[in-house]
Design a protein around this motif. Sequence first.
Motif, mmCIF file in Angstrom:
data_model
loop_
_atom_site.group_PDB
_atom_site.id
_atom_site.type_symbol
_atom_site.label_atom_id
_atom_site.label_comp_id
_atom_site.label_asym_id
_atom_site.label_seq_id
_atom_site.Cartn_x
_atom_site.Cartn_y
_atom_site.Cartn_z
ATOM 1 N N SER A 119 2.722 16.909 1.565
ATOM 2 C CA SER A 119 2.227 15.815 0.729
ATOM 3 C C SER A 119 1.519 16.295 -0.527
ATOM 4 C CB SER A 119 1.282 14.930 1.545
ATOM 5 O OG SER A 119 0.218 15.702 2.079
ATOM 6 N N LYS A 120 1.023 17.550 -0.545
ATOM 7 C CA LYS A 120 0.299 18.003 -1.740
ATOM 8 C C LYS A 120 1.225 18.184 -2.941
ATOM 9 C CE LYS A 120 0.336 23.053 -1.047
ATOM 10 N NZ LYS A 120 -0.541 24.227 -0.975
ATOM 11 N N SER B 87 0.819 -1.208 0.000
ATOM 12 C CA SER B 87 0.000 0.000 0.000
ATOM 13 C C SER B 87 0.855 1.262 0.000
ATOM 14 C CB SER B 87 -0.921 0.002 1.227
ATOM 15 O OG SER B 87 -1.530 1.259 1.394
ATOM 16 N N VAL B 88 0.633 2.111 -1.009
ATOM 17 C CA VAL B 88 1.314 3.408 -1.046
ATOM 18 C C VAL B 88 0.804 4.292 0.084
ATOM 19 C CG1 VAL B 88 1.690 5.497 -2.416
ATOM 20 C CG2 VAL B 88 1.713 3.259 -3.531
ATOM 21 N N GLU B 89 -0.476 4.189 0.388
ATOM 22 C CA GLU B 89 -1.055 4.992 1.456
ATOM 23 C C GLU B 89 -0.439 4.625 2.809
ATOM 24 O OE1 GLU B 89 -2.894 7.777 3.499
ATOM 25 O OE2 GLU B 89 -2.916 7.618 1.315
ATOM 26 N N ALA B 90 -0.191 3.326 3.002
ATOM 27 C CA ALA B 90 0.439 2.899 4.253
ATOM 28 C C ALA B 90 1.855 3.469 4.367
ATOM 29 C CB ALA B 90 0.471 1.376 4.332
ATOM 30 N N GLU C 149 3.582 15.948 -3.703
ATOM 31 C CA GLU C 149 4.124 14.611 -3.938
ATOM 32 C C GLU C 149 4.032 14.221 -5.415
ATOM 33 O OE1 GLU C 149 1.836 10.539 -3.385
ATOM 34 O OE2 GLU C 149 2.373 11.434 -1.452
ATOM 35 N N ARG D 52 2.884 6.218 2.947
ATOM 36 C CA ARG D 52 2.712 7.654 3.149
ATOM 37 C C ARG D 52 2.464 7.961 4.627
ATOM 38 N NH1 ARG D 52 -1.145 8.196 -0.384
ATOM 39 N NH2 ARG D 52 0.155 8.748 -2.164
ATOM 40 N N ARG D 53 1.600 7.164 5.252
ATOM 41 C CA ARG D 53 1.294 7.383 6.674
ATOM 42 C C ARG D 53 2.509 7.096 7.547
ATOM 43 N NH1 ARG D 53 -3.551 4.553 5.398
ATOM 44 N NH2 ARG D 53 -2.664 2.703 6.408
ATOM 45 N N GLN E 51 4.672 10.657 -7.847
ATOM 46 C CA GLN E 51 5.008 9.240 -7.975
ATOM 47 C C GLN E 51 5.400 8.974 -9.419
ATOM 48 O OE1 GLN E 51 2.267 6.323 -6.276
ATOM 49 N NE2 GLN E 51 1.383 7.924 -4.993
#
Length: 741
Positions: free
Chosen positions: A206-207, A185-188, A209, A190-191, A211
Amino acid sequence: MANRFIIGRGEVLTYEIPPPKSGGPKVHPYSLAEAKATLIPQIQGMAAQVVDLPASACPGNIAVAKMTLHPAYIAKSFFPTGLLRGAGLISVGSRTVRVTPMKDTRKKIVEQRETTQIFVAGTRESFARFPAYAQQLETGIKEGVEFSEIEALGLMSSEDRIKISESVRGKGVYEVGLHLIPDTSVEALRRSFAAYCRQCGFTVASKYEFQVGGLMFVPVEGDASGLETLARFTLMRVIRPMPMLRSVRPLTRGTPISVGFRLPGNQPLSNEPSVAVLDGGLPSHHVLNPYVSNYFKSDDAAADVAGYLDHGLGVTSALLFGPVEPGEEAQRPYSYVDHYRVLDELSDGEDPYELYRTLGHVEEVLLSRQYQFMNLSLGPDRSIEDDDVHAWTAVIDTLLSDGETLLTVAVGNNGERDQALGFNRVQVPADCVNALSVGASNRTDKSWSRAPYSARGPGRNPGRRKPDVVAFGGSPKEYFHVAVPGVRPELSATMGTSFASPYVLRTAVGIRAVLGEAVVPLTVKALIVHAAESPELEASADPLDIGWGRVPQDLNDIIMCGDGVARIIYQGVLRPGKFLRAPVPLPLVQLQGNVQLHATFCYASPVDVQDTGAYTKAGLSVTFRPHAGKKKPDKEPAPKSFFSTTEFRTEQEQRDDLGKWETVLDACHTFRGSSLEGATFDIHYNARDGGATPNAGAELVRYALVLTVIAPKHTNLYDDILSSHSVLKAIEPKVSIPLRT
């Protein structure tokens, strides 16, 4: 002299051939027993270090190590796929490093050589099991052979990730590259990274960012004293200071002069080429309105900046007219242009986050796929690095990989900065392998050389020859004159690579305007490189200064052929793993005297942004065979070196010689006419993915080949080639231009 335009349809002559027989067995520097004795203690040390990593710095329980291959094993066929699978590890990127191996199979004296360092990721458990797995490997099995190809192993450290000088102090903004793990997970991630940053006293923007490929680029802000702790985050690839936009500090702001000029008496030569400038905008009042089709602001809410407007107008003037002679009529534009304002009041401050905001504007225009030709005379104020790809380069190279857009990029005006520290090298994103990077020359006459301010090479590997080309950019003794704001046609005396770059794009647009759809943008790029000329004193022509040379100022020198000269273009697509034979079209009669062959290959390549050691996913191996009759029974005609690489040269030698992973190849050789018969170029498209052989079907890649045959004793060469090869056709101009007489 008759008007002879370049010859097209060379690709109709090509055909696929079977692959040649492979060479003999590989000689290995280390036995498996020697490899175990050296590497298992290193693996045990890594496993112990992984245990000590704090949980917050180890997202998903994953750590990253560096696996350095012996220099003899950098070819994609030696990638340790089986070993990594068996050890429960995966490759997440690579870079090129120089090492002195313990043994070298090629030389008695062991020397420092270039090799590939692979970044491998795995869980704590995988690293804990790795020593036992390595111990049970046996001689002769694939995994055992791959293990013996490793030179060294070690865990990634904070020092490996930090690219910051010791002088950095206090609070600052930094850009971070993070490894993306497949199927996680990319979201994981990120967190986890945001939480770890907070723990270290840093905040994440993060705004902004981005990829790209296997990397995520994100800015962070915090005190330099916490960088070493922050860099312990295991999935961090690199952290470095956030540079400013280089256009914030231009070489010189143009000063209007009292001399005016006359606008062209005609409209642009063609409506067909789609052309865009990405720059600082256009002022409310200027004399270029008749030639600017559309004007867009990437952010309507942001206000203009006077200095940026001057720069944008000057760049657009250089694209439309080239350098304007004071008091004279400007040259006729080849096409209309659209201008995108990507710099504005928000870019003008000291906010380093605007670097990523501006990249977002550039990306948006590239993603629109509206333009065949574009110019970019701005970017980060950062010289390129060999270890890691910058976000600007990664985004732009990825979007140009289809070969359908020619982007010219100014290399920067930092050529007089510290050479020992590499601060005078070409600036991001002029290291793009799919763009045409442009430096500046100091004069328009034959006594030209690199303008002192113009950034120098080398580029990264691949892409070592940067800049690609140079063009007149002005100097204190001969300025580059461009239009200034206002309702009257007046000039500004200026200089910089910002103007050399659109001047080259003007030539590119001119080629397309005259020849029409018969040439695609990639072929136009190949023609520009092919026609590039060396200075009058060739001994002073350093490729680090001028790339392949200066772009001719006369379009006719590129698209027309004189007596005893024939220029042929080939353009098409290549299939991975296949061998394509491209015959050299010669007359049926024997050529007399010396014959010169000049060949330029250009291709557009997909890229692996996380693999700086294997950045281009496509490469060409080109073998020249000059005489079809000179061969042994059941063998192919004998090869002869053409692009500084022979048929059985090692992967290392090909890389050192700007070989098969370079997206531009250019060379010129002289032969006796009697030694050329049925001459061919055999082209092999090598595909790789993350430095290894692709698991699935690789992409088709576009290519262009420009071939010039010069036979001074055969004045009718052009017509005789056309009559001997009926499938070839001279390209008819789509518009009328002043021609030589």
